[in-house]
Design a protein around this motif. Structure first.
Motif, PDB file in Angstrom:
ATOM      1  N   UNK A 183      73.373  51.920   8.992  1.00 27.36           N
ATOM      2  CA  UNK A 183      73.756  52.864  10.047  1.00 27.36           C
ATOM      3  C   UNK A 183      74.205  54.225   9.540  1.00 27.36           C
ATOM      4  N   UNK A 184      74.486  54.365   8.227  1.00 31.15           N
ATOM      5  CA  UNK A 184      74.825  55.679   7.691  1.00 31.15           C
ATOM      6  C   UNK A 184      73.598  56.416   7.150  1.00 31.15           C
ATOM      7  N   UNK A 185      72.405  55.870   7.370  1.00 35.61           N
ATOM      8  CA  UNK A 185      71.189  56.484   6.827  1.00 35.61           C
ATOM      9  C   UNK A 185      70.879  57.827   7.474  1.00 35.61           C
ATOM     10  N   UNK A 186      71.367  58.068   8.674  1.00 37.31           N
ATOM     11  CA  UNK A 186      71.136  59.352   9.337  1.00 37.31           C
ATOM     12  C   UNK A 186      72.468  59.937   9.786  1.00 37.31           C
ATOM     13  N   UNK A 187      72.486  61.234   9.994  1.00 38.45           N
ATOM     14  CA  UNK A 187      73.702  61.960  10.346  1.00 38.45           C
ATOM     15  C   UNK A 187      73.662  62.375  11.816  1.00 38.45           C
ATOM     16  N   UNK A 188      74.790  62.858  12.361  1.00 40.92           N
ATOM     17  CA  UNK A 188      74.829  63.180  13.801  1.00 40.92           C
ATOM     18  C   UNK A 188      73.789  64.197  14.263  1.00 40.92           C
ATOM     19  N   UNK A 189      73.573  65.267  13.487  1.00 38.51           N
ATOM     20  CA  UNK A 189      72.581  66.267  13.876  1.00 38.51           C
ATOM     21  C   UNK A 189      71.241  65.835  13.318  1.00 38.51           C
ATOM     22  N   UNK A 190      70.662  64.809  13.943  1.00 41.61           N
ATOM     23  CA  UNK A 190      69.483  64.131  13.432  1.00 41.61           C
ATOM     24  C   UNK A 190      68.210  64.901  13.789  1.00 41.61           C
ATOM     25  N   UNK A 191      67.087  64.564  13.152  1.00 38.36           N
ATOM     26  CA  UNK A 191      65.791  65.122  13.595  1.00 38.36           C
ATOM     27  C   UNK A 191      65.611  64.904  15.085  1.00 38.36           C
ATOM     28  N   UNK A 192      64.858  65.799  15.706  1.00 37.95           N
ATOM     29  CA  UNK A 192      64.894  65.927  17.159  1.00 37.95           C
ATOM     30  C   UNK A 192      63.986  64.971  17.934  1.00 37.95           C
ATOM     31  N   UNK A 193      63.234  64.127  17.249  1.00 39.68           N
ATOM     32  CA  UNK A 193      62.269  63.301  17.966  1.00 39.68           C
ATOM     33  C   UNK A 193      62.885  62.480  19.079  1.00 39.68           C
ATOM     34  N   UNK A 194      63.951  61.740  18.790  1.00 38.56           N
ATOM     35  CA  UNK A 194      64.566  60.873  19.797  1.00 38.56           C
ATOM     36  C   UNK A 194      65.260  61.678  20.881  1.00 38.56           C
ATOM     37  N   UNK A 195      65.956  62.741  20.488  1.00 41.69           N
ATOM     38  CA  UNK A 195      66.683  63.545  21.471  1.00 41.69           C
ATOM     39  C   UNK A 195      65.723  64.227  22.434  1.00 41.69           C
ATOM     40  N   UNK A 196      64.646  64.781  21.926  1.00 40.31           N
ATOM     41  CA  UNK A 196      63.704  65.486  22.810  1.00 40.31           C
ATOM     42  C   UNK A 196      62.951  64.523  23.725  1.00 40.31           C
ATOM     43  N   UNK A 197      62.918  63.259  23.362  1.00 38.08           N
ATOM     44  CA  UNK A 197      62.278  62.254  24.216  1.00 38.08           C
ATOM     45  C   UNK A 197      63.272  61.592  25.167  1.00 38.08           C
ATOM     46  N   UNK A 198      64.542  61.990  25.104  1.00 36.37           N
ATOM     47  CA  UNK A 198      65.577  61.334  25.906  1.00 36.37           C
ATOM     48  C   UNK A 198      65.356  61.583  27.397  1.00 36.37           C
ATOM     49  N   UNK A 199      65.636  60.578  28.181  1.00 38.02           N
ATOM     50  CA  UNK A 199      65.577  60.691  29.638  1.00 38.02           C
ATOM     51  C   UNK A 199      66.970  60.511  30.206  1.00 38.02           C
TER      52      UNK A 199
END
Length: 421
Positions: A156-172
């Motif tokens: 779970x520490x493999x990524x940081x809070x300001x992550x690459x945007x793929x998941x965020x831009x796909x968020x509904x």
């Protein structure tokens, strides 16, 4: 030791109140145990997105009205997201702190109902711009790269809070509401109030505004991290990058988690290693070996297992990065802290004391420390206990902390070479 009152509401919300009669201000810090480590696959970046969505408004408090209400009375508000938590910090006059509690209750209770696709999309653009700014900064990818090397996915520490945007831009709307209703619940939260308040009245106000929420679902997600975060082996894991800003060498180190004595002593030692022109590493690698022009050390304060420290070696033109890595290892191995004059440790502890007391005098900083202590340490008295223990630090303690800076299997090395445009 300061006077602290602790209470837990029936819904699980932990409350800490520290009255400071001499202060005209009140600091309130609401901290929720939800950070990037709680994000499941497909949710990377959601915790940071919600730091912004919490200010997007409800039907009763429109977008922007929360912050405007605080600023109108001369207060200030800020928020931050880490791997382990998200916190919202307010500082207002003592006559206005109950209004902050009302605002917090409003968004915790009604934000999910008010979220719509337009509002979510607006905050996604804000987060996207932050990500673009990070990517455009020199070496802006280094922390993220080091974290992924030291804590390989699915850790779970493999990524940081300001992550690459793929998941965020796909968020509904539905996906972010599900995240909110899972994590933004009283059983995962603590609120600290510091300043000129009557403890009984303050607890009554918290109970009035924030007790009418159900505890929420049982904690889920990445609640426990692996005991061994590094890839293993005896040698560092390495990566190479190139860019117009090189050459630099970045060394990622796994250190004791935030909130522990080992973590604080490692940070204290960092001031000896890289504190100005007298830093031990600057002397060994710069003045003596003519390999670097500067040494910087920064910390990412993961709290649930091992935190991350990054040593940045600014190489001089022409320096070979492999040679610099070897010189760094030799320099750390050759440091003998027992040869330091006693005045050096006294000065270091004096600087620590001054910084700690300055933060304690700030009601917002004190509230921030207390909410962290309740969720991640042994309770609200932990900061005072830590302070007392730190002032008893010896050169032997710092020698033990020096082991964190040695190269080994729990390290990541990134060689950033210069490349022409």
């Amino acid at each position: 030791m300061s006077t602290v009152h602790q209470h837990t509401l029936v819904n699980g919300l932990r409350v800490v109140i520290a009255p400071v009669a001499a202060s005209p201000l009140v600091g309130l810090n609401l901290r929720l145990e939800v950070g990037s480590r709680h994000e499941q696959v497909g949710q990377h970046g959601y915790a940071h997105l919600f730091e912004h969505l919490m200010f997007s408004g409800t039907r009763s408090v429109p977008n922007g009205a929360h912050m405007a209400a605080i600023q109108t009375v001369g207060g200030n508000v800020n928020a931050s997201t880490s791997t382990d938590s998200t916190n919202f910090n307010h500082v207002v006059g003592h006559e206005d702190y109950t209004a902050v509690l009302a605002l917090e209750a409003e968004r915790l209770k009604h934000l999910a109902d008010a979220l719509d696709d337009a509002g979510v999309g607006r905050e996604i653009e804000v987060v996207s711009n932050e990500r673009f700014e990070q990517e455009g900064r020199p070496f802006g990818d280094v922390n993220e790269l080091v974290a992924s090397l030291l804590y390989p996915a699915p850790h779970p520490y493999a990524h940081l809070p300001l992550a690459p945007l793929g998941d965020v831009r796909a968020a509904s709307r539905d996906s972010v509401v599900a995240f909110f209703t899972t994590h933004y619940v009283p059983s995962r939260a603590a609120i600290a109030i510091v300043g000129s308040v009557d403890p009984e009245a303050a607890l009554g106000a918290v109970d009035h505004y924030l007790s009418g929420f159900s505890p929420g679902p049982d904690p889920c997600g990445q609640e426990h991290v692996e005991e061994t975060p590094s890839p293993g082996g005896d040698t560092p894991v390495r990566a190479e990058r190139s860019g117009v800003w090189g050459p630099r060498l970045f060394i990622g180190l796994s250190i004791p988690p935030a909130g522990t004595l080992g973590h604080e002593r490692t940070k204290l030692l960092a001031q000896l290693l890289a504190g100005g022109h007298d830093g031990l590493l600057i002397g060994a690698l710069g003045r003596d070996r003519k390999l670097v022009s500067d040494v910087n050390i920064r910390f990412m304060s993961q709290a649930r297992h091992a935190a991350l420290c990054v040593v940045e070696l600014v190489a001089l033109p022409g320096a070979d990065l492999a040679d610099l890595e070897s010189a760094y290892a030799e320099a750390v191995a050759s440091i003998d802290l027992t040869r330091l004059r006693p005045q050096a440790l006294e000065r270091l502890l004096g600087l620590y004391r001054s910084a700690w007391l300055c933060n304690r005098d700030r009601v917002g900083g004190h509230a921030n420390d207390l909410s962290f202590a309740v969720l991640f340490q042994d309770g609200p008295w932990a900061p005072d206990t830590m302070y007392d223990a730190m002032l008893r630090t010896t050169l032997a303690d710092l020698t033990e902390a020096l082991g964190c800076f040695r190269l080994g299997g729990d390290c990541a090395v990134v060689r950033y070479r210069h490349a022409d445009r």
